[in-house]
Design a protein around this motif. Structure first.
Motif, PDB file in Angstrom:
ATOM      1  N   ALA A  73       0.885  -1.167   0.000  1.00  0.00           N
ATOM      2  CA  ALA A  73       0.000   0.000   0.000  1.00  0.00           C
ATOM      3  C   ALA A  73       0.920   1.213   0.000  1.00  0.00           C
ATOM      4  O   ALA A  73       1.905   1.244   0.741  1.00  0.00           O
ATOM      5  N   SER A  74       0.637   2.175  -0.839  1.00  0.00           N
ATOM      6  CA  SER A  74       1.472   3.373  -0.912  1.00  0.00           C
ATOM      7  C   SER A  74       0.617   4.617  -0.797  1.00  0.00           C
ATOM      8  O   SER A  74      -0.505   4.669  -1.300  1.00  0.00           O
ATOM      9  N   VAL A  75       1.180   5.608  -0.131  1.00  0.00           N
ATOM     10  CA  VAL A  75       0.555   6.912  -0.035  1.00  0.00           C
ATOM     11  C   VAL A  75       1.416   7.867  -0.857  1.00  0.00           C
ATOM     12  O   VAL A  75       2.617   7.975  -0.616  1.00  0.00           O
ATOM     13  N   VAL A  76       0.802   8.516  -1.836  1.00  0.00           N
ATOM     14  CA  VAL A  76       1.522   9.428  -2.722  1.00  0.00           C
ATOM     15  C   VAL A  76       0.857  10.797  -2.634  1.00  0.00           C
ATOM     16  O   VAL A  76      -0.360  10.915  -2.778  1.00  0.00           O
ATOM     17  N   LYS A  77       1.671  11.811  -2.396  1.00  0.00           N
ATOM     18  CA  LYS A  77       1.183  13.187  -2.372  1.00  0.00           C
ATOM     19  C   LYS A  77       1.934  13.965  -3.441  1.00  0.00           C
ATOM     20  O   LYS A  77       3.157  13.816  -3.565  1.00  0.00           O
ATOM     21  N   ILE A  78       1.221  14.783  -4.188  1.00  0.00           N
ATOM     22  CA  ILE A  78       1.820  15.587  -5.245  1.00  0.00           C
ATOM     23  C   ILE A  78       1.511  17.053  -4.973  1.00  0.00           C
ATOM     24  O   ILE A  78       0.352  17.414  -4.756  1.00  0.00           O
ATOM     25  N   ASP A  79       2.563  17.857  -4.980  1.00  0.00           N
ATOM     26  CA  ASP A  79       2.388  19.300  -4.872  1.00  0.00           C
ATOM     27  C   ASP A  79       2.787  19.891  -6.218  1.00  0.00           C
ATOM     28  O   ASP A  79       3.950  19.831  -6.609  1.00  0.00           O
ATOM     29  N   TYR A  80       1.812  20.437  -6.907  1.00  0.00           N
ATOM     30  CA  TYR A  80       2.010  20.949  -8.267  1.00  0.00           C
ATOM     31  C   TYR A  80       1.450  22.359  -8.367  1.00  0.00           C
ATOM     32  O   TYR A  80       0.369  22.647  -7.841  1.00  0.00           O
ATOM     33  N   LYS A  81       2.188  23.228  -9.012  1.00  0.00           N
ATOM     34  CA  LYS A  81       1.640  24.511  -9.436  1.00  0.00           C
ATOM     35  C   LYS A  81       2.286  24.855 -10.768  1.00  0.00           C
ATOM     36  O   LYS A  81       3.429  24.450 -11.032  1.00  0.00           O
ATOM     37  N   PRO A  82       1.583  25.542 -11.635  1.00  0.00           N
ATOM     38  CA  PRO A  82       2.059  25.774 -12.996  1.00  0.00           C
ATOM     39  C   PRO A  82       3.464  26.370 -13.085  1.00  0.00           C
ATOM     40  O   PRO A  82       4.234  26.008 -13.963  1.00  0.00           O
ATOM     41  N   GLU A  83       3.819  27.243 -12.154  1.00  0.00           N
ATOM     42  CA  GLU A  83       5.138  27.872 -12.217  1.00  0.00           C
ATOM     43  C   GLU A  83       6.221  27.041 -11.538  1.00  0.00           C
ATOM     44  O   GLU A  83       7.387  27.412 -11.538  1.00  0.00           O
ATOM     45  N   GLY A  84       5.851  25.915 -10.980  1.00  0.00           N
ATOM     46  CA  GLY A  84       6.809  25.038 -10.307  1.00  0.00           C
ATOM     47  C   GLY A  84       6.811  25.269  -8.808  1.00  0.00           C
ATOM     48  O   GLY A  84       6.403  26.324  -8.323  1.00  0.00           O
ATOM     49  N   VAL A  85       7.254  24.243  -8.073  1.00  0.00           N
ATOM     50  CA  VAL A  85       7.314  24.333  -6.615  1.00  0.00           C
ATOM     51  C   VAL A  85       8.533  23.551  -6.140  1.00  0.00           C
ATOM     52  O   VAL A  85       8.829  22.481  -6.669  1.00  0.00           O
ATOM     53  N   THR A  86       9.255  24.108  -5.177  1.00  0.00           N
ATOM     54  CA  THR A  86      10.456  23.446  -4.686  1.00  0.00           C
ATOM     55  C   THR A  86      10.344  23.165  -3.190  1.00  0.00           C
ATOM     56  O   THR A  86       9.574  23.825  -2.470  1.00  0.00           O
ATOM     57  N   MET A  87      11.132  22.203  -2.749  1.00  0.00           N
ATOM     58  CA  MET A  87      11.192  21.913  -1.321  1.00  0.00           C
ATOM     59  C   MET A  87      11.804  23.099  -0.581  1.00  0.00           C
ATOM     60  O   MET A  87      11.394  23.420   0.529  1.00  0.00           O
ATOM     61  N   GLU A  88      12.771  23.743  -1.210  1.00  0.00           N
ATOM     62  CA  GLU A  88      13.463  24.882  -0.593  1.00  0.00           C
ATOM     63  C   GLU A  88      12.475  25.981  -0.213  1.00  0.00           C
ATOM     64  O   GLU A  88      12.541  26.529   0.891  1.00  0.00           O
ATOM     65  N   GLU A  89      11.551  26.310  -1.105  1.00  0.00           N
ATOM     66  CA  GLU A  89      10.618  27.392  -0.779  1.00  0.00           C
ATOM     67  C   GLU A  89       9.688  27.020   0.358  1.00  0.00           C
ATOM     68  O   GLU A  89       9.197  27.876   1.064  1.00  0.00           O
ATOM     69  N   LYS A  90       9.453  25.715   0.543  1.00  0.00           N
ATOM     70  CA  LYS A  90       8.530  25.292   1.600  1.00  0.00           C
ATOM     71  C   LYS A  90       9.217  25.090   2.944  1.00  0.00           C
ATOM     72  O   LYS A  90       8.644  25.433   3.980  1.00  0.00           O
ATOM     73  N   VAL A  91      10.418  24.512   2.940  1.00  0.00           N
ATOM     74  CA  VAL A  91      11.049  24.178   4.219  1.00  0.00           C
ATOM     75  C   VAL A  91      12.464  24.726   4.371  1.00  0.00           C
ATOM     76  O   VAL A  91      13.108  24.509   5.396  1.00  0.00           O
ATOM     77  N   GLY A  92      12.957  25.434   3.394  1.00  0.00           N
ATOM     78  CA  GLY A  92      14.316  25.948   3.439  1.00  0.00           C
ATOM     79  C   GLY A  92      14.635  26.746   4.692  1.00  0.00           C
ATOM     80  O   GLY A  92      15.711  26.601   5.269  1.00  0.00           O
ATOM     81  N   LYS A  93      13.706  27.561   5.121  1.00  0.00           N
ATOM     82  CA  LYS A  93      13.962  28.400   6.308  1.00  0.00           C
ATOM     83  C   LYS A  93      14.151  27.562   7.573  1.00  0.00           C
ATOM     84  O   LYS A  93      14.769  28.012   8.527  1.00  0.00           O
ATOM     85  N   TYR A  94      13.652  26.334   7.570  1.00  0.00           N
ATOM     86  CA  TYR A  94      13.799  25.466   8.734  1.00  0.00           C
ATOM     87  C   TYR A  94      15.081  24.635   8.688  1.00  0.00           C
ATOM     88  O   TYR A  94      15.483  24.047   9.685  1.00  0.00           O
ATOM     89  N   GLN A  95      15.715  24.586   7.531  1.00  0.00           N
ATOM     90  CA  GLN A  95      16.921  23.784   7.352  1.00  0.00           C
ATOM     91  C   GLN A  95      18.190  24.536   7.716  1.00  0.00           C
ATOM     92  O   GLN A  95      19.250  23.963   7.799  1.00  0.00           O
ATOM     93  N   LYS A  96      18.097  25.822   7.946  1.00  0.00           N
ATOM     94  CA  LYS A  96      19.288  26.646   8.190  1.00  0.00           C
ATOM     95  C   LYS A  96      19.669  26.679   9.648  1.00  0.00           C
ATOM     96  O   LYS A  96      18.974  26.462  10.542  1.00  0.00           O
TER      97      LYS A  96
END
Length: 96
Positions: A73-96
């Motif tokens: 059984a697999s759970v798949v989540k997709i985050d899509y927007k026409p201009e693109g989406v990155t992990m950095e924009e979502k969680v980058g501030k927490y990685q520093k």
């Protein structure tokens, strides 16, 4: 297609002591593809082209079965927007 994020959680049907070894095989495969990814405690999130990431998701099912799972059984989540989406924009501030 622009960059998307796909998160994958595989839940292989194996004896409990085999769960981590099977999941580890999937993570090893994801690493081998060279796609940008973050391994989390519940899922692995990947960044890249949607078609390429969906091929990885498909292969992950086969890897689990080849490693002894009778079912996956697999759970798949997709985050899509026409201009693109990155992990950095979502969680980058927490990685520093």
């Amino acid at each position: 297609m622009k960059t998307v994020n796909v998160s994958l959680q595989v839940l292989p049907t194996v004896p409990e002591e085999r769960i981590y070894p099977v999941v580890d095989k999937v993570i090893e495969y994801i690493k081998s593809t060279g796609v940008k990814h973050i391994v989390g405690p519940m899922e692995t999130t990947m960044e890249g082209d949607l078609d390429e990431l969906m091929e990885i998701v498909k292969k992950a099912q086969t890897i689990c079965v080849e490693a002894g799972a009778s079912r996956v059984a697999s759970v798949v989540k997709i985050d899509y927007k026409p201009e693109g989406v990155t992990m950095e924009e979502k969680v980058g501030k927490y990685q520093k």
